[in-house]
Design a protein around this motif. Structure first.
Motif, PDB file in Angstrom:
ATOM      1  N   LEU A  75      23.638 -15.578  -3.102  1.00  0.00           N
ATOM      2  CA  LEU A  75      23.966 -16.806  -4.382  1.00  0.00           C
ATOM      3  C   LEU A  75      22.875 -18.030  -4.660  1.00  0.00           C
ATOM      4  O   LEU A  75      23.124 -18.558  -5.319  1.00  0.00           O
ATOM      5  CB  LEU A  75      25.122 -17.386  -4.085  1.00  0.00           C
ATOM      6  N   ARG A  85      25.941 -19.983 -12.702  1.00  0.00           N
ATOM      7  CA  ARG A  85      27.922 -19.773 -12.650  1.00  0.00           C
ATOM      8  C   ARG A  85      28.099 -18.357 -11.672  1.00  0.00           C
ATOM      9  O   ARG A  85      27.575 -17.329 -11.965  1.00  0.00           O
ATOM     10  CB  ARG A  85      29.012 -20.495 -13.526  1.00  0.00           C
ATOM     11  N   ALA A  86      29.010 -18.094 -10.807  1.00  0.00           N
ATOM     12  CA  ALA A  86      29.638 -17.199 -10.428  1.00  0.00           C
ATOM     13  C   ALA A  86      31.012 -17.331  -9.665  1.00  0.00           C
ATOM     14  O   ALA A  86      31.209 -18.688  -9.296  1.00  0.00           O
ATOM     15  CB  ALA A  86      28.390 -16.792  -8.798  1.00  0.00           C
ATOM     16  N   LYS A 132      30.129 -22.676  -9.179  1.00  0.00           N
ATOM     17  CA  LYS A 132      29.827 -21.240  -8.395  1.00  0.00           C
ATOM     18  C   LYS A 132      30.875 -21.594  -7.135  1.00  0.00           C
ATOM     19  O   LYS A 132      31.136 -22.159  -6.836  1.00  0.00           O
ATOM     20  CB  LYS A 132      28.736 -21.117  -7.504  1.00  0.00           C
TER      21      LYS A 132
END
Length: 386
Positions: A75, A85-86, A132
């Motif tokens: 990340l 974004r995750a 995220k």
């Protein structure tokens, strides 16, 4: 509804059994991440889905702490800085044996993809993705995915099997599709796998895969194109391999000293480089429901876990294409659109020349053209967007 990119959205799907990475995190994780980042840099996808199996490794009680470091590196790395974004879903709750699958599904969205939605299975709405987020302890109650472990009676030989699947649904480039992370049952005994053709384990995997396909295409939700990728544990037909490739080989039988039962069969033959794909037949009974691009890479399992051995297979099992990316007929239509040039469509492995653990990750890269998933104007009439 979702982002319209005139050049098409680059999609990267990756499946990786990562169990080895947590047995030797200092060496294998660095190599694995480097090769993964190189694949990302090479294709520059807008959307990345990484489906992991055996998160935490075989000794997950001791190794689960390494998982957090692995995910944080993914990340926060410079290589992934453009993915703003995750969503990461990790099944780490090994204390809940009746639900634990050790699956991990990670999704990364590039900053240039302005509008992407994920489906809420409880509210039956698509929700816009922002920020995220990592989920681990609450997967069984999360509305953003479906997770199931296979029933215990599917594989009674393995009391604490971690096999199952996780399903998510996405909408981008005016197209909706499901992504299913799957881990099927392994061959518990080479001897039993050799006794029949097809083996008893092949039948067990077929039953489990049929269970998943029925589940993701039932009447609860709108049917959409789907990609099923993970460790299918598909094996070559061991008996046919032995009979065909080792017909002139010598067979050595090794028996256990205390019981005199057959413990091992050793076939020895040299200078045989024939292709094994002809014995890869487990998918044939699903040919109407699942499709795959042509395989041009070597078997993905079982490689040596010695970090200095990148191409060496273990001698414990016959090599096989366990790690696959399969798709429905409608998903195949998305991948094989005429405007998708051959050079932008790649089905291959990652880290071919280095040690990535006992499995080589396998990936599919393609471009999703705007409007590709709209066979009619009412495509999304059942899917509210929030």
């Amino acid at each position: 509804m979702a982002g319209k990119l005139t050049a098409g959205s680059g999609i990267l799907l990756v499946t990786a059994n990562v169990g080895s990475l947590f047995e030797d995190p200092d060496n294998l994780q660095k190599t694995w991440l480097r090769e993964f980042y190189q694949t990302v840099q090479s294709h520059k996808p807008h959307f990345i889905a990484v489906h992991c199996q055996e998160v935490g490794g075989k000794n997950f009680e001791a190794s689960m702490s390494h998982v957090d470091c692995f995910v944080k590196e993914l990340l926060s790395s410079d290589a992934m800085k453009e993915y703003n974004r995750a969503r990461v879903y990790l099944d780490e709750n090994y204390k809940s044996q009746e639900h634990f699958t050790a699956l991990g599904s990670c999704y990364f969205i590039h900053e240039s993809l302005k509008n992407i939605h994920q489906f809420d299975f409880k509210a039956k709405k698509f929700k816009k993705l922002v920020g995220k987020e990592i989920y681990s302890d609450t997967l069984d109650s999360s509305p953003m995915l479906e997770k199931e472990k296979f029933p215990q009676d599917y594989f009674p030989e393995c009391k604490w099997s971690r096999k199952g699947f996780i399903r998510t649904r996405w909408a981008l480039a005016d197209c909706t599709f499901d992504l299913v992370n799957i881990h099927l049952f392994h061959d518990a005994s080479n001897i039993l796998a050799w006794e029949k053709s097809p083996s008893v384990y092949s039948g067990t995997r077929q039953k489990a895969l049929g269970f998943v396909l029925d589940r993701i295409t039932d009447q609860r939700f709108e049917k959409v194109p789907y990609f099923v990728f993970g460790d299918f544990n598909f094996r070559l037909d061991t008996r046919q391999v032995v009979e065909s490739l080792c017909s002139t080989a010598t067979m050595q039988t090794v028996r256990a000293g205390d019981t005199n039962c057959v413990d091992k069969l050793i076939f020895r033959e040299s200078e045989n480089d024939r292709k094994f794909l002809q014995f890869d037949s487990e998918l044939s009974c699903f040919k109407e429901r699942l499709h795959e691009l042509e395989i041009s890479f070597p078997p993905s399992y079982p490689y040596s876990e010695d970090s200095s051995q990148g191409k060496q297979y273990m001698v414990t099992r016959c090599p096989a294409w366990c790690d696959r990316i399969l798709m429905s007929a409608t998903a195949k239509d998305l991948v094989l659109k005429p405007e998708n040039e051959e050079k932008t469509l790649v089905y291959d492995n990652i880290g071919a020349n280095v040690c990535m653990g006992d499995h080589k990750p396998v990936y599919l890269f393609f471009r999703l053209t705007a409007g590709a998933g709209k066979p009619n104007a009412n495509k999304h009439k059942c899917c509210n967007v929030q």
